[in-house]
Design a protein around this motif. Structure first.
Motif, short mmCIF file in Angstrom:
data_model
loop_
_atom_site.label_atom_id
_atom_site.label_comp_id
_atom_site.label_asym_id
_atom_site.label_seq_id
_atom_site.Cartn_x
_atom_site.Cartn_y
_atom_site.Cartn_z
N ARG A 94 0.94 -1.26 0.23
CA ARG A 94 0.09 0.07 -0.08
C ARG A 94 0.78 1.12 -0.08
N VAL A 95 2.13 1.10 0.38
CA VAL A 95 2.90 2.22 0.43
C VAL A 95 3.15 2.88 -0.98
N GLY A 96 3.30 1.95 -1.76
CA GLY A 96 3.69 2.30 -3.33
C GLY A 96 2.42 2.79 -3.86
N GLN A 97 1.39 2.35 -3.39
CA GLN A 97 -0.09 2.64 -4.11
C GLN A 97 -0.20 4.31 -3.67
N ALA A 98 0.05 4.57 -2.32
CA ALA A 98 -0.23 5.76 -1.90
C ALA A 98 0.90 6.93 -2.44
N ARG A 99 1.90 6.25 -2.66
CA ARG A 99 3.15 7.04 -3.49
C ARG A 99 2.51 7.60 -4.60
N ARG A 100 2.24 6.56 -5.57
CA ARG A 100 1.91 6.79 -6.91
C ARG A 100 0.67 7.87 -7.03
N LEU A 101 -0.57 7.59 -6.04
CA LEU A 101 -1.48 8.35 -6.21
C LEU A 101 -1.27 9.97 -5.68
N ALA A 102 -0.26 10.15 -4.71
CA ALA A 102 0.09 11.41 -4.35
C ALA A 102 0.82 12.09 -5.58
N THR A 103 1.58 11.53 -6.21
CA THR A 103 2.56 11.97 -7.11
C THR A 103 1.58 12.25 -8.33
N GLN A 104 0.75 11.46 -8.70
CA GLN A 104 -0.44 11.64 -9.74
C GLN A 104 -0.89 13.03 -9.48
N ILE A 105 -1.59 13.22 -8.41
CA ILE A 105 -2.25 14.66 -7.82
C ILE A 105 -1.59 15.60 -7.84
N ALA A 106 -0.11 15.60 -7.40
CA ALA A 106 0.86 16.63 -7.68
C ALA A 106 1.09 17.01 -8.96
N HIS A 107 1.21 15.89 -9.85
CA HIS A 107 1.37 16.16 -11.13
C HIS A 107 0.48 17.10 -11.79
N ASP A 108 -1.01 16.56 -11.56
CA ASP A 108 -2.18 17.06 -12.13
C ASP A 108 -2.47 18.62 -11.88
N ILE A 109 -1.95 18.99 -10.68
CA ILE A 109 -2.04 20.40 -10.24
C ILE A 109 -0.89 21.34 -10.59
N GLY A 110 -0.04 20.83 -11.27
CA GLY A 110 1.29 21.63 -11.81
C GLY A 110 2.43 21.53 -11.03
N PHE A 111 2.73 20.67 -10.23
CA PHE A 111 4.11 20.44 -9.55
C PHE A 111 4.94 19.80 -10.60
N ASP A 112 6.31 20.55 -10.56
CA ASP A 112 7.41 20.14 -11.42
C ASP A 112 8.01 18.72 -10.86
N HIS A 113 9.03 18.46 -11.57
CA HIS A 113 9.55 16.96 -11.04
C HIS A 113 10.06 17.17 -9.84
N ASP A 114 10.74 18.41 -9.26
CA ASP A 114 11.53 17.91 -8.25
C ASP A 114 10.64 18.12 -7.14
N ASP A 115 9.26 19.07 -7.11
CA ASP A 115 8.27 19.18 -6.33
C ASP A 115 7.46 17.92 -6.04
N THR A 116 7.40 17.15 -7.19
CA THR A 116 6.90 15.91 -7.29
C THR A 116 7.48 14.87 -6.46
N GLY A 117 8.91 15.00 -6.51
CA GLY A 117 9.60 13.98 -5.76
C GLY A 117 9.44 14.35 -4.15
N ARG A 118 9.27 15.51 -3.97
CA ARG A 118 9.07 15.84 -2.38
C ARG A 118 7.87 15.17 -2.11
N VAL A 119 6.83 15.23 -2.82
CA VAL A 119 5.56 14.75 -2.35
C VAL A 119 5.57 13.11 -2.18
N ALA A 120 6.30 12.31 -3.35
CA ALA A 120 6.70 11.18 -3.30
C ALA A 120 7.48 10.69 -1.93
N LEU A 121 8.39 11.36 -1.56
CA LEU A 121 8.94 11.10 -0.52
C LEU A 121 8.15 11.38 0.92
N VAL A 122 7.30 12.40 1.00
CA VAL A 122 6.48 12.36 2.22
C VAL A 122 5.35 11.63 2.08
N ALA A 123 4.81 11.14 0.91
CA ALA A 123 3.80 9.98 0.98
C ALA A 123 4.45 8.64 1.46
#
Length: 337
Positions: free
Chosen positions: A20-49
């Motif tokens: 489930r950890v990977g599932q949560a990370r993928r969903l969080a990064t998809q939402i971050a990408h959809d609202i306009g986060f760039d690669h680096d900021d999306t990486g931060r979201v992945a780490l926190v998730a």
């Protein structure tokens, strides 16, 4: 300052297995990408998730990660909230790297505080809630102190509740709607109310209620509450139709806000507003009847001082009836004086 946020779906990933950890990370990064986060900021979201989900497994064995887009003063952001019913922890100590209650390296919450712009949490014997908000690092944005937690009845794909907040200069406006029943028809009523609020969200609660009544006509209708706080006079003006629960909370206690019977969009005879002076520094909480009413912040020492998003998550965790859609919206009304 002007900001408007119409609440969308809160995505809740159950965390009960390492997969489930990977599932949560993928969903969080998809939402971050959809609202306009760039690669680096999306990486931060992945780490926190990843860290928040892993901490649930380590400390509580099971829980959930709630993920949703939010609005800041200056743009969009993402909110991640880890919710569990484990043994709790000393969150002040756990913010320091090397501190662990399970014999691990103890770097999880320290990493979260380095990556997220806003972090807050609450823990006691009933469990823990850890909230992290992130926005793009290249754009300075001020956090808006509101928070909402929502759960659809029976795991349905849509929710019959809705909510929205608006910041317009010194004014803050909050709206919660509960479409009659649950499922698609209730969802359609809630969506109509949100659209009406977006079109006219700067007026008096009575005129806003009239606008929402027109917007919801043709749907099955629902219960609605609208509250407007003006930071200058520090006055809260409230109007409610139906069974949305509303109250002002402070360290000294709470005060309920009265609604009138009726169904917005159907049986509607006009709203009446009530004024509550000296509301500055208090916490406004609105919730649908999917949440139990017999709760008190005084049973959670220190919770009233936490971020409104943490407050909303704790209340939904502990008081969801499980028999209907449930929504909790919490809004901080100015600074304490």
């Amino acid at each position: 300052m002007q900001a408007l946020h119409a609440g969308g779906m809160v995505h809740a990933v159950p965390i009960d297995d390492a997969s489930r950890v990977g599932q949560a990370r993928r969903l969080a990064t998809q939402i971050a990408h959809d609202i306009g986060f760039d690669h680096d900021d999306t990486g931060r979201v992945a780490l926190v998730a990843t860290e928040l989900s892993t901490n649930i497994l380590k400390h509580a064995q099971r829980g959930e990660l709630q993920i949703q887009a939010i609005t800041n003063d200056g743009g969009r952001g993402i909110e991640l909230i880890a919710v569990d019913q484990g043994p709790g922890f000393d969150f002040t100590a756990c913010l320091h790297d090397g501190m662990s209650t399970t014999g691990t390296q103890g770097i999880g919450l320290g990493a979260v505080t380095r990556q997220a712009q806003v972090v807050d949490m609450f823990a006691d014997a009933r469990g823990a809630v850890v909230m992290a908000r992130l926005h793009p690092r290249q754009r300075a944005q001020r956090d808006l102190r509101y928070g909402a937690s929502q759960r659809a009845y029976g795991g349905e794909p849509v929710c019959g509740d809705g909510w929205a907040v608006s910041y317009n200069g010194a004014s803050r406006i909050a709206m919660v709607v509960d479409g009659l029943g649950h499922g698609i028809a209730a969802h359609d009523a809630a969506v109509a109310a949100i659209r009406g609020f977006v079109e006219d969200h700067a007026g008096d609660p009575v005129s806003s209620m009239d606008q929402l009544h027109s917007a919801m006509s043709g749907t099955r209708g629902g219960a609605v509450a609208v509250a407007k706080f003006d930071d200058g006079p520090r006055n809260l003006r409230f109007a409610g139709i139906g069974n949305i629960s509303a109250a002002l909370h402070s360290l000294e206690g709470s005060r309920g806000l009265a609604s009138h019977p009726g169904i917005v969009g159907a049986q509607y005879r006009g709203a009446r507003a009530f004024d509550f002076p000296d509301a500055g520094g208090k916490l406004l909480i609105l919730h649908s009847d999917g949440l139990q009413t017999r709760w008190s912040l005084s049973d959670y020492p220190g919770l009233a001082l936490r971020h409104p998003a943490v407050v909303a998550a704790v209340l939904l965790r502990d008081f969801d009836r499980g028999r209907d859609d449930a929504t909790v919206l919490a809004l901080a009304l100015g600074d304490r004086r």
